[in-house]
Motif scaffolding. Sequence first.
Motif, short mmCIF file in Angstrom:
data_model
loop_
_atom_site.label_atom_id
_atom_site.label_comp_id
_atom_site.label_asym_id
_atom_site.label_seq_id
_atom_site.Cartn_x
_atom_site.Cartn_y
_atom_site.Cartn_z
N VAL A 80 5.18 11.21 -9.45
CA VAL A 80 6.05 11.95 -10.09
C VAL A 80 7.58 11.24 -10.34
CG1 VAL A 80 5.15 14.20 -9.46
CG2 VAL A 80 7.08 13.19 -8.17
N ASP A 81 8.27 11.69 -11.39
CA ASP A 81 9.66 11.03 -11.72
C ASP A 81 9.71 9.67 -11.63
OD1 ASP A 81 12.36 11.19 -12.08
OD2 ASP A 81 12.86 10.94 -10.11
N VAL A 82 8.98 8.96 -12.48
CA VAL A 82 8.94 7.38 -12.54
C VAL A 82 10.01 6.92 -12.90
CG1 VAL A 82 6.24 7.22 -12.88
CG2 VAL A 82 7.70 7.34 -14.74
N GLN A 83 10.50 5.59 -12.49
CA GLN A 83 11.80 4.92 -12.72
C GLN A 83 11.13 3.44 -13.06
OE1 GLN A 83 14.59 6.68 -12.57
NE2 GLN A 83 13.30 8.52 -12.34
N THR A 84 12.14 2.82 -13.57
CA THR A 84 11.97 1.36 -13.83
C THR A 84 11.45 0.70 -12.57
OG1 THR A 84 14.35 0.67 -13.33
CG2 THR A 84 13.56 1.18 -15.81
N SER A 85 11.96 1.05 -11.46
CA SER A 85 11.34 0.53 -10.27
C SER A 85 9.89 0.74 -10.02
CB SER A 85 12.03 0.91 -8.99
OG SER A 85 12.10 2.23 -8.83
N SER A 86 9.17 1.72 -10.82
CA SER A 86 7.90 2.23 -10.83
C SER A 86 7.04 0.93 -11.49
CB SER A 86 7.67 3.57 -11.28
OG SER A 86 8.42 4.66 -10.61
N VAL A 91 0.18 8.88 2.69
CA VAL A 91 1.15 8.36 1.77
C VAL A 91 1.98 7.57 2.54
CG1 VAL A 91 2.93 8.91 0.07
CG2 VAL A 91 0.73 10.16 0.08
N PHE A 92 2.19 6.20 1.99
CA PHE A 92 3.07 5.30 2.50
C PHE A 92 4.36 5.20 1.52
CE2 PHE A 92 -1.16 4.36 3.90
CZ PHE A 92 -0.91 4.05 5.44
N SER A 93 5.53 4.80 2.18
CA SER A 93 6.78 4.98 1.42
C SER A 93 6.80 3.37 0.72
CB SER A 93 7.90 4.86 2.33
OG SER A 93 9.43 4.81 1.60
N VAL A 94 6.97 3.23 -0.49
CA VAL A 94 7.10 2.17 -1.37
C VAL A 94 8.05 2.24 -2.39
CG1 VAL A 94 5.80 0.58 -3.02
CG2 VAL A 94 4.69 1.47 -0.98
N ALA A 95 9.06 1.47 -2.76
CA ALA A 95 10.12 1.64 -3.74
C ALA A 95 9.48 2.00 -5.15
CB ALA A 95 11.07 0.37 -3.69
N GLN A 111 0.85 -1.12 0.02
CA GLN A 111 0.00 0.06 0.10
C GLN A 111 0.91 1.27 -0.08
OE1 GLN A 111 -2.76 0.29 3.39
NE2 GLN A 111 -3.32 2.22 2.72
N PHE A 112 0.45 2.23 -0.65
CA PHE A 112 1.45 3.45 -0.73
C PHE A 112 0.31 4.81 -0.78
CE2 PHE A 112 0.20 2.70 -5.39
CZ PHE A 112 -0.05 3.93 -5.90
N TYR A 113 -0.96 4.56 -0.83
CA TYR A 113 -1.85 5.80 -0.71
C TYR A 113 -3.27 5.32 -0.22
CZ TYR A 113 -4.42 9.71 -2.34
OH TYR A 113 -5.15 10.86 -2.42
N GLN A 114 -3.72 6.17 0.84
CA GLN A 114 -4.94 5.83 1.60
C GLN A 114 -5.73 7.22 1.46
OE1 GLN A 114 -4.77 3.50 5.05
NE2 GLN A 114 -5.49 5.50 6.09
N PHE A 115 -6.98 7.16 1.13
CA PHE A 115 -7.83 8.29 1.46
C PHE A 115 -9.11 7.68 2.18
CE2 PHE A 115 -10.76 11.61 0.70
CZ PHE A 115 -10.00 12.64 0.20
N ILE A 116 -9.02 8.39 3.62
CA ILE A 116 -10.40 8.02 4.16
C ILE A 116 -11.37 9.49 4.38
CG2 ILE A 116 -11.19 7.11 6.47
CD1 ILE A 116 -8.54 5.35 6.42
#
Length: 165
Positions: A96-102, A75-79, A61-66
């Motif tokens: 933003v700034d997507v990488q191959t790890s995205s 927002v949670f930290s995810v590689a 999980q990297f995002y939550q909206f309640i």
Amino acid sequence: MHTSTEFLLALWTLAVVEGLRVTEVVVPPFLVIGQRARLRCHFALEGEVLYSLKWWKDGSQFYQFIPRNDPKMVVFSVAGVTVNVENSNLHEVELVDVQTSSSGQYRCEVVAEAPTFNTHVLSANMTIIGKGRGALSTSAQFYLLETVNFGTQHHPYRAPWHALP
């Protein structure tokens, strides 16, 4: 004459169709390193009240909206995932700034308020493409490894993908 199994199956089908559900997930299928991604989650309340909306990448999980929480957004930290909170909300998340790890599978999850806590998910894949080596002109060349179906066998090949100048 209907059997009890057919009747139960019909009831189960009705239960699945009703209630909160994700109707569409929009994730760009391909982006180039450094670009932005807009992830959209469309859902139907179907008479229920939304408890939460969450985004996951490859099971993390990297995002939550309640809506009822303060703050509403977390927002949670995810590689490979960098969320622009200024351009993110209940219906859209900007990376933003997507990488191959995205690259990976992005899943939107919606959960209804009590007492049902109905949960529904839908996902889509995103692949980040790197720039090719040796591209010295303004029109860079990129490569994507794809699979092509030749009858019953799958063969990988490299297909050129050209960026627009």
